[in-house]
Design a protein around this motif. Structure first.
Motif, short mmCIF file in Angstrom:
data_model
loop_
_atom_site.label_atom_id
_atom_site.label_comp_id
_atom_site.label_asym_id
_atom_site.label_seq_id
_atom_site.Cartn_x
_atom_site.Cartn_y
_atom_site.Cartn_z
N PRO A 257 -27.47 -33.96 -2.30
CA PRO A 257 -26.40 -34.67 -1.59
C PRO A 257 -25.33 -35.26 -2.51
O PRO A 257 -24.14 -35.17 -2.21
CB PRO A 257 -27.15 -35.77 -0.83
N GLU A 258 -25.74 -35.84 -3.64
CA GLU A 258 -24.74 -36.49 -4.50
C GLU A 258 -23.82 -35.48 -5.18
O GLU A 258 -22.74 -35.84 -5.65
CB GLU A 258 -25.43 -37.36 -5.55
N ARG A 259 -24.23 -34.24 -5.22
CA ARG A 259 -23.39 -33.23 -5.87
C ARG A 259 -22.28 -32.72 -4.96
O ARG A 259 -21.33 -32.10 -5.43
CB ARG A 259 -24.25 -32.05 -6.35
N ARG A 260 -22.42 -32.95 -3.68
CA ARG A 260 -21.40 -32.47 -2.74
C ARG A 260 -20.04 -33.08 -3.05
O ARG A 260 -19.03 -32.37 -3.18
CB ARG A 260 -21.83 -32.79 -1.30
N GLN A 261 -20.02 -34.40 -3.17
CA GLN A 261 -18.76 -35.06 -3.46
C GLN A 261 -18.24 -34.73 -4.85
O GLN A 261 -17.03 -34.69 -5.08
CB GLN A 261 -18.91 -36.58 -3.29
N GLN A 262 -19.16 -34.49 -5.79
CA GLN A 262 -18.73 -34.10 -7.13
C GLN A 262 -18.00 -32.76 -7.11
O GLN A 262 -16.99 -32.58 -7.79
CB GLN A 262 -19.95 -34.00 -8.06
N ILE A 263 -18.51 -31.82 -6.33
CA ILE A 263 -17.86 -30.51 -6.23
C ILE A 263 -16.48 -30.64 -5.61
O ILE A 263 -15.49 -30.08 -6.10
CB ILE A 263 -18.74 -29.54 -5.42
N LEU A 264 -16.40 -31.40 -4.52
CA LEU A 264 -15.11 -31.56 -3.84
C LEU A 264 -14.11 -32.29 -4.72
O LEU A 264 -12.92 -31.95 -4.75
CB LEU A 264 -15.32 -32.29 -2.52
N ALA A 265 -14.60 -33.30 -5.48
CA ALA A 265 -13.69 -34.03 -6.36
C ALA A 265 -13.18 -33.14 -7.48
O ALA A 265 -11.99 -33.18 -7.84
CB ALA A 265 -14.41 -35.25 -6.94
N ALA A 266 -14.06 -32.31 -8.03
CA ALA A 266 -13.64 -31.41 -9.11
C ALA A 266 -12.63 -30.40 -8.60
O ALA A 266 -11.64 -30.09 -9.29
CB ALA A 266 -14.85 -30.70 -9.70
N ALA A 267 -12.85 -29.87 -7.40
CA ALA A 267 -11.90 -28.92 -6.82
C ALA A 267 -10.56 -29.58 -6.52
O ALA A 267 -9.50 -29.00 -6.76
CB ALA A 267 -12.49 -28.31 -5.54
N ARG A 268 -10.62 -30.82 -6.03
CA ARG A 268 -9.38 -31.53 -5.74
C ARG A 268 -8.58 -31.78 -7.02
O ARG A 268 -7.36 -31.56 -7.07
CB ARG A 268 -9.70 -32.85 -5.05
N ASP A 269 -9.26 -32.21 -8.07
CA ASP A 269 -8.56 -32.50 -9.33
C ASP A 269 -7.98 -31.23 -9.95
O ASP A 269 -6.93 -31.29 -10.62
CB ASP A 269 -9.51 -33.16 -10.32
N ALA A 270 -8.65 -30.09 -9.74
CA ALA A 270 -8.18 -28.83 -10.32
C ALA A 270 -7.20 -28.10 -9.42
O ALA A 270 -6.63 -27.09 -9.83
CB ALA A 270 -9.38 -27.94 -10.63
N GLY A 271 -7.00 -28.60 -8.20
CA GLY A 271 -6.16 -27.87 -7.25
C GLY A 271 -6.75 -26.52 -6.92
O GLY A 271 -6.04 -25.50 -6.84
N ALA A 272 -8.08 -26.50 -6.68
CA ALA A 272 -8.81 -25.24 -6.52
C ALA A 272 -9.42 -25.14 -5.13
O ALA A 272 -9.59 -26.13 -4.41
CB ALA A 272 -9.90 -25.13 -7.58
N PHE A 273 -9.76 -23.90 -4.77
CA PHE A 273 -10.48 -23.62 -3.53
C PHE A 273 -11.97 -23.52 -3.81
O PHE A 273 -12.39 -23.08 -4.89
CB PHE A 273 -10.01 -22.30 -2.90
N VAL A 274 -12.76 -23.91 -2.82
CA VAL A 274 -14.21 -23.72 -2.84
C VAL A 274 -14.56 -22.76 -1.72
O VAL A 274 -14.35 -23.06 -0.54
CB VAL A 274 -14.97 -25.05 -2.63
N LEU A 275 -15.06 -21.58 -2.08
CA LEU A 275 -15.51 -20.61 -1.09
C LEU A 275 -16.99 -20.88 -0.83
O LEU A 275 -17.85 -20.59 -1.66
CB LEU A 275 -15.29 -19.18 -1.59
N GLU A 276 -17.27 -21.48 0.31
CA GLU A 276 -18.63 -21.88 0.68
C GLU A 276 -19.28 -20.77 1.49
O GLU A 276 -18.92 -20.53 2.64
CB GLU A 276 -18.61 -23.17 1.50
N ASP A 277 -20.26 -20.10 0.90
CA ASP A 277 -20.99 -19.03 1.57
C ASP A 277 -22.20 -19.64 2.27
O ASP A 277 -23.20 -19.96 1.64
CB ASP A 277 -21.41 -17.97 0.55
#
Length: 464
Positions: A257-277
């Motif tokens: 659970p704690e990694r979910r927000q870490q992934i979203l924060a990293a994507a936000r800071d990088a201006g990146a997309f997350v393709l969630e399969d």
């Protein structure tokens, strides 16, 4: 009268049909006889015969006449053909599809299957699918062109399954097509894409086919190492991350659970997309599946992918991409150019199945059976090959991820198993870098308990 006229075409078509119905070597009537038969001039006959000689339907022998040519069998044609020129014209292959093809190859009778990506036929809702297809065929306009984004009613049902807005749903012809669409739409050719290691080999193939360069991010028992993402985005310049937060294929991990927000924060800071399969959304075995990352996304960084094929049947090629903003428009455009949308009869069938009372009953029966098979395969490994038993059983999905002894070559073992009528999955293709150890992906979905027992015993005989 010019070549290509209706008379020439008529005579050529008649002679072609006549040649197909007669024995090779049969002599053609004289030109004078053909002129009389068809009521045409000598030029028309000559042009028609010449056309068939060029096609190889007829052959002419000076001084003897014109004859029906000997027809080569397909094997003979292949033996006499020379397609080497294609090697030069095609150039370097953009992707190696052998590993993906192996996942979808039907097994011969008598082969024990511990490698398929789909539940066996006895776990598929075949009666409900047939009833749904019959109802779909009777619907008014069932063969009309569907909206490019998909039938509104189907989009609503697919959205409800993941808690999305129906307006953000794009109906796709299965999960693999969704991967291909997303990889091409979300990053330009030549760009890097971050992926878990290990990860689904079909995603790697789709990325490479799109001209992308997969780059590894490690995983552990808690899923993707989200703490490594900021550096990975910064050093690679990637603007796309492919991740399976729930019952990842092949290792079955669930993102902590704690990694979910870490992934979203990293994507936000990088201006990146997350393709969630989210391929295994319907395949939770021990507890309800956690909500998708999509639920925590505010600004449209997550593009969510789901599919019905694993839970229903391999040929029910229906899934969904969920996205917002310009990314949604880009995805829709790529899909439109590909095929104008998913065939309406297939969408209507999926709609009828998802809306039927039989669907939730099927899912309950499916997960019960998969849980029983998972536990049975684990018990057989514990009894006969304890070194292959994973330390933690997956809470969902279809696979066990087994670590082999360091001196065992997983690819060589897989080849020997195939020669002994046992299909298992080598772990190497699931890595984009050097594997830390040899692994097997063992699937419990495609075999019943008796077959799982036989498969483990046969595997035991092959491992030193």
């Amino acid at each position: 009268m010019v070549d290509g006229s209706s008379s020439t075409a008529r005579v050529a078509a008649d002679l072609r049909n006549r040649a197909a119905a007669t024995q090779p070597g049969t002599r053609l009537p004289s030109s004078r006889a053909l002129m009389a038969q068809f009521g045409v001039g000598p030029g028309t006959v000559a042009r028609a015969v010449g056309r068939l000689i060029a096609e190889g339907v007829l052959v002419t022998e000076p001084g003897r006449g014109t004859f029906v040519a000997h027809r080569l069998s397909s094997a003979s044609r292949q033996a006499h053909s020379d397609t080497d020129w294609q090697t030069v014209a095609l150039g370097e292959a953009p992707v190696d599809g052998r590993d993906v093809a192996a996942l979808n190859q039907p097994a011969a009778p008598g082969v024990l299957v511990l490698s398929t990506g789909y539940p066996s036929a006895d776990l598929q809702p075949l009666a409900a699918l047939t009833a749904a297809a019959v109802r779909a065929a009777r619907r008014p306009g069932g063969w009309a062109l569907a909206p490019a984004a998909g039938l509104p009613e189907l989009r609503s049902l697919l959205a409800a399954a993941v808690g999305a807005d129906p307006g953000d749903v794009l109906v796709i012809p299965g999960g693999q097509a969704g991967l291909s669409t997303a990889m091409r739409a979300l990053a330009p050719p030549g760009a890097p894409v971050l992926v878990e290691v290990p990860t689904y080999l079909g995603a790697l193939a789709a990325a490479r086919a799109a001209g992308l360069h997969p780059l590894p991010v490690p995983t552990d028992a808690g899923g993707l190492r989200a703490d490594l993402l900021p550096a990975a985005f910064a050093t690679t310049g990637a603007r796309l991350l492919y991740v399976q937060p729930t019952y990842a294929n092949p290792n079955g991990t669930v993102l902590e659970p704690e990694r979910r927000q870490q992934i979203l924060a990293a994507a936000r800071d990088a201006g990146a997309f997350v393709l969630e399969d989210d391929w295994a959304r319907y395949l939770a075995l021990d507890a309800p599946a956690p909500p998708p990352l999509l639920h925590d996304d505010v600004d449209g960084h997550v593009v969510h992918l789901s599919s019905m094929s694993k839970a229903a049947a391999p040929s029910l090629r229906i899934g969904a991409l969920v996205a917002r903003g310009p990314a949604a428009a880009r995805l829709a455009t790529v899909r439109l150019v590909d095929d104008f949308g998913v065939a309406r009869p297939l969408q209507e069938t999926a709609l009828q199945l998802l809306g039927a009372p039989a669907w939730p009953r099927h899912l309950n029966q499916l997960t019960t059976a998969l849980r029983r098979r998972r536990d049975h395969l684990s018990a057989e490994l514990y009894r006969h090959l304890p070194q292959l038993l994973p330390p933690v059983l997956p809470r969902g999905g279809l696979h066990l991820w087994s670590r082999l002894p360091p001196d065992v070559d997983d690819a060589e073992l897989t080849a020997r198993a195939r020669a002994h009528n046992l299909l298992i999955g080598a772990g190497r293709p699931y890595f984009v870098t050097e594997p830390p150890a040899p692994h097997l992906r063992l699937t419990y979905a495609g075999a019943n308990e008796e077959q799982l027992t036989a498969g483990v015993r046969r595997l035991r005989e092959l491992i030193p």
